[in-house]
Scaffold this motif. Structure first.
Motif, PDB file in Angstrom:
ATOM      1  N   MET A   1      26.079  31.442  71.123  1.00 42.30           N
ATOM      2  CA  MET A   1      27.082  31.140  72.140  1.00 42.30           C
ATOM      3  C   MET A   1      28.066  30.112  71.606  1.00 42.30           C
ATOM      4  O   MET A   1      27.781  29.408  70.657  1.00 42.30           O
ATOM      5  CB  MET A   1      26.391  30.605  73.396  1.00 42.30           C
ATOM      6  CG  MET A   1      25.631  31.684  74.152  1.00 42.30           C
ATOM      7  SD  MET A   1      25.114  31.119  75.769  1.00 42.30           S
ATOM      8  CE  MET A   1      23.583  30.302  75.328  1.00 42.30           C
ATOM      9  N   TYR A  17      34.295  26.416  78.847  1.00 41.46           N
ATOM     10  CA  TYR A  17      33.351  27.493  79.105  1.00 41.46           C
ATOM     11  C   TYR A  17      32.337  27.668  77.994  1.00 41.46           C
ATOM     12  O   TYR A  17      32.638  27.433  76.823  1.00 41.46           O
ATOM     13  CB  TYR A  17      34.102  28.819  79.277  1.00 41.46           C
ATOM     14  CG  TYR A  17      35.086  28.799  80.416  1.00 41.46           C
ATOM     15  CD1 TYR A  17      34.660  28.971  81.720  1.00 41.46           C
ATOM     16  CD2 TYR A  17      36.435  28.596  80.171  1.00 41.46           C
ATOM     17  CE1 TYR A  17      35.559  28.938  82.771  1.00 41.46           C
ATOM     18  CE2 TYR A  17      37.347  28.555  81.217  1.00 41.46           C
ATOM     19  CZ  TYR A  17      36.904  28.732  82.515  1.00 41.46           C
ATOM     20  OH  TYR A  17      37.790  28.697  83.543  1.00 41.46           O
ATOM     21  N   ASP A  20      29.333  33.890  75.391  1.00 44.43           N
ATOM     22  CA  ASP A  20      28.553  34.464  74.310  1.00 44.43           C
ATOM     23  C   ASP A  20      29.511  34.757  73.153  1.00 44.43           C
ATOM     24  O   ASP A  20      30.724  34.677  73.307  1.00 44.43           O
ATOM     25  CB  ASP A  20      27.764  35.693  74.766  1.00 44.43           C
ATOM     26  CG  ASP A  20      28.662  36.854  75.150  1.00 44.43           C
ATOM     27  OD1 ASP A  20      29.888  36.669  75.203  1.00 44.43           O
ATOM     28  OD2 ASP A  20      28.124  37.940  75.390  1.00 44.43           O
ATOM     29  N   TYR A  25      31.094  37.354  78.129  1.00 43.35           N
ATOM     30  CA  TYR A  25      30.276  36.845  79.214  1.00 43.35           C
ATOM     31  C   TYR A  25      30.271  35.334  79.220  1.00 43.35           C
ATOM     32  O   TYR A  25      30.217  34.696  78.171  1.00 43.35           O
ATOM     33  CB  TYR A  25      28.827  37.361  79.093  1.00 43.35           C
ATOM     34  CG  TYR A  25      28.723  38.828  79.412  1.00 43.35           C
ATOM     35  CD1 TYR A  25      28.566  39.252  80.727  1.00 43.35           C
ATOM     36  CD2 TYR A  25      28.814  39.773  78.401  1.00 43.35           C
ATOM     37  CE1 TYR A  25      28.506  40.600  81.016  1.00 43.35           C
ATOM     38  CE2 TYR A  25      28.751  41.125  78.679  1.00 43.35           C
ATOM     39  CZ  TYR A  25      28.591  41.534  80.000  1.00 43.35           C
ATOM     40  OH  TYR A  25      28.537  42.866  80.291  1.00 43.35           O
ATOM     41  N   HIS A  27      28.259  31.980  80.322  1.00 41.09           N
ATOM     42  CA  HIS A  27      26.907  31.533  80.668  1.00 41.09           C
ATOM     43  C   HIS A  27      26.935  30.257  81.497  1.00 41.09           C
ATOM     44  O   HIS A  27      25.954  29.903  82.128  1.00 41.09           O
ATOM     45  CB  HIS A  27      26.084  31.312  79.407  1.00 41.09           C
ATOM     46  CG  HIS A  27      25.793  32.582  78.666  1.00 41.09           C
ATOM     47  ND1 HIS A  27      24.587  33.216  78.746  1.00 41.09           N
ATOM     48  CD2 HIS A  27      26.582  33.344  77.862  1.00 41.09           C
ATOM     49  CE1 HIS A  27      24.637  34.322  78.012  1.00 41.09           C
ATOM     50  NE2 HIS A  27      25.827  34.413  77.474  1.00 41.09           N
ATOM     51  N   GLY A  28      28.045  29.549  81.419  1.00 35.90           N
ATOM     52  CA  GLY A  28      28.163  28.321  82.178  1.00 35.90           C
ATOM     53  C   GLY A  28      29.522  27.706  81.940  1.00 35.90           C
ATOM     54  O   GLY A  28      30.308  28.227  81.148  1.00 35.90           O
ATOM     55  N   MET A  39      25.186  25.749  84.439  1.00 35.84           N
ATOM     56  CA  MET A  39      24.759  26.993  83.792  1.00 35.84           C
ATOM     57  C   MET A  39      24.447  28.016  84.876  1.00 35.84           C
ATOM     58  O   MET A  39      23.906  27.677  85.924  1.00 35.84           O
ATOM     59  CB  MET A  39      23.510  26.746  82.942  1.00 35.84           C
ATOM     60  CG  MET A  39      23.727  25.885  81.702  1.00 35.84           C
ATOM     61  SD  MET A  39      24.924  26.541  80.507  1.00 35.84           S
ATOM     62  CE  MET A  39      23.915  27.811  79.704  1.00 35.84           C
ATOM     63  N   LYS A  41      22.466  31.442  86.292  1.00 36.76           N
ATOM     64  CA  LYS A  41      21.189  32.127  86.069  1.00 36.76           C
ATOM     65  C   LYS A  41      21.426  33.432  85.327  1.00 36.76           C
ATOM     66  O   LYS A  41      20.688  33.803  84.430  1.00 36.76           O
ATOM     67  CB  LYS A  41      20.500  32.406  87.408  1.00 36.76           C
ATOM     68  CG  LYS A  41      19.902  31.150  88.016  1.00 36.76           C
ATOM     69  CD  LYS A  41      18.790  31.506  89.011  1.00 36.76           C
ATOM     70  CE  LYS A  41      18.213  30.261  89.660  1.00 36.76           C
ATOM     71  NZ  LYS A  41      18.977  29.848  90.851  1.00 36.76           N
ATOM     72  N   THR A  42      22.489  34.135  85.727  1.00 41.13           N
ATOM     73  CA  THR A  42      22.862  35.380  85.036  1.00 41.13           C
ATOM     74  C   THR A  42      24.294  35.225  84.541  1.00 41.13           C
ATOM     75  O   THR A  42      25.143  34.723  85.283  1.00 41.13           O
ATOM     76  CB  THR A  42      22.839  36.592  86.009  1.00 41.13           C
ATOM     77  OG1 THR A  42      22.306  36.162  87.260  1.00 41.13           O
ATOM     78  CG2 THR A  42      22.050  37.729  85.468  1.00 41.13           C
ATOM     79  N   PRO A  43      24.541  35.627  83.293  1.00 41.02           N
ATOM     80  CA  PRO A  43      25.899  35.500  82.753  1.00 41.02           C
ATOM     81  C   PRO A  43      26.906  36.286  83.601  1.00 41.02           C
ATOM     82  O   PRO A  43      26.576  37.325  84.161  1.00 41.02           O
ATOM     83  CB  PRO A  43      25.786  36.111  81.357  1.00 41.02           C
ATOM     84  CG  PRO A  43      24.342  36.126  81.040  1.00 41.02           C
ATOM     85  CD  PRO A  43      23.608  36.208  82.330  1.00 41.02           C
ATOM     86  N   GLY A  61      21.273  26.772  73.412  1.00 42.65           N
ATOM     87  CA  GLY A  61      20.671  26.076  74.540  1.00 42.65           C
ATOM     88  C   GLY A  61      20.111  24.710  74.203  1.00 42.65           C
ATOM     89  O   GLY A  61      20.082  23.817  75.039  1.00 42.65           O
ATOM     90  N   GLN A  64      22.106  21.362  74.978  1.00 37.85           N
ATOM     91  CA  GLN A  64      22.469  21.024  76.359  1.00 37.85           C
ATOM     92  C   GLN A  64      22.748  19.523  76.516  1.00 37.85           C
ATOM     93  O   GLN A  64      23.702  19.134  77.156  1.00 37.85           O
ATOM     94  CB  GLN A  64      21.345  21.435  77.301  1.00 37.85           C
ATOM     95  CG  GLN A  64      21.567  20.998  78.732  1.00 37.85           C
ATOM     96  CD  GLN A  64      21.900  22.159  79.648  1.00 37.85           C
ATOM     97  OE1 GLN A  64      21.883  23.304  79.229  1.00 37.85           O
ATOM     98  NE2 GLN A  64      22.208  21.869  80.872  1.00 37.85           N
TER      99      GLN A  64
END
Ligand SMILES: [Zn+2]
Length: 118
Positions: A1, A17, A20, A25, A27-28, A39, A41-43, A61, A64
């Motif tokens: 990502m 942002y 990916d 997509y 992700h957060g 973040m 839960k689902t992209p 990840g 973070q």
């Protein structure tokens, strides 16, 4: 990502942002002027069409904690130009020409001041 900051010239706030590698997509994201990362839960499908982005760094990840300390702020220059400033604990950056050549500029100071009021 990857972590990118939007630099599109429009009236919508430009957030930072987490996308990916395909940039399709999200992700957060980190809201403009905020230091906390949200973040999903689902992209969520993301469209980069007609928008511009500034690549910040690779993101996995595990980073973070690092990301929590990154804040992106848009600062208005003296001539009304808008600059995108990224504040990090250790180093900050700006997309103006002054920063590109000197590695410092007044926008970073302005961005830090702005954060005191958000
Ligand atoms: Zn600057």
């Amino acid at each position: 990502m990857i972590l990118v900051q939007e630099t599109t010239d429009w009236t919508t706030p430009n957030h930072t942002y987490i996308l990916d590698d395909s940039r399709q997509y999200m992700h957060g994201y980190i809201k403009q002027g905020r230091a906390d990362i949200e973040m999903f839960k689902t992209p969520i499908r993301f469209s980069t069409r007609g928008r511009s982005f500034h690549f910040i760094k690779k993101y996995n990840g595990m980073m973070q904690e690092d990301v929590k300390h990154i804040v992106s702020v848009q600062v208005e220059g003296s001539k009304g130009n808008k600059y995108n400033v990224i504040l990090e604990d250790s180093k900050s950056s700006c997309d103006c020409t002054g920063f590109k050549y000197r590695g410092e500029c007044k926008h970073i100071g302005l961005a830090r001041e702005m954060l005191l009021y958000v």
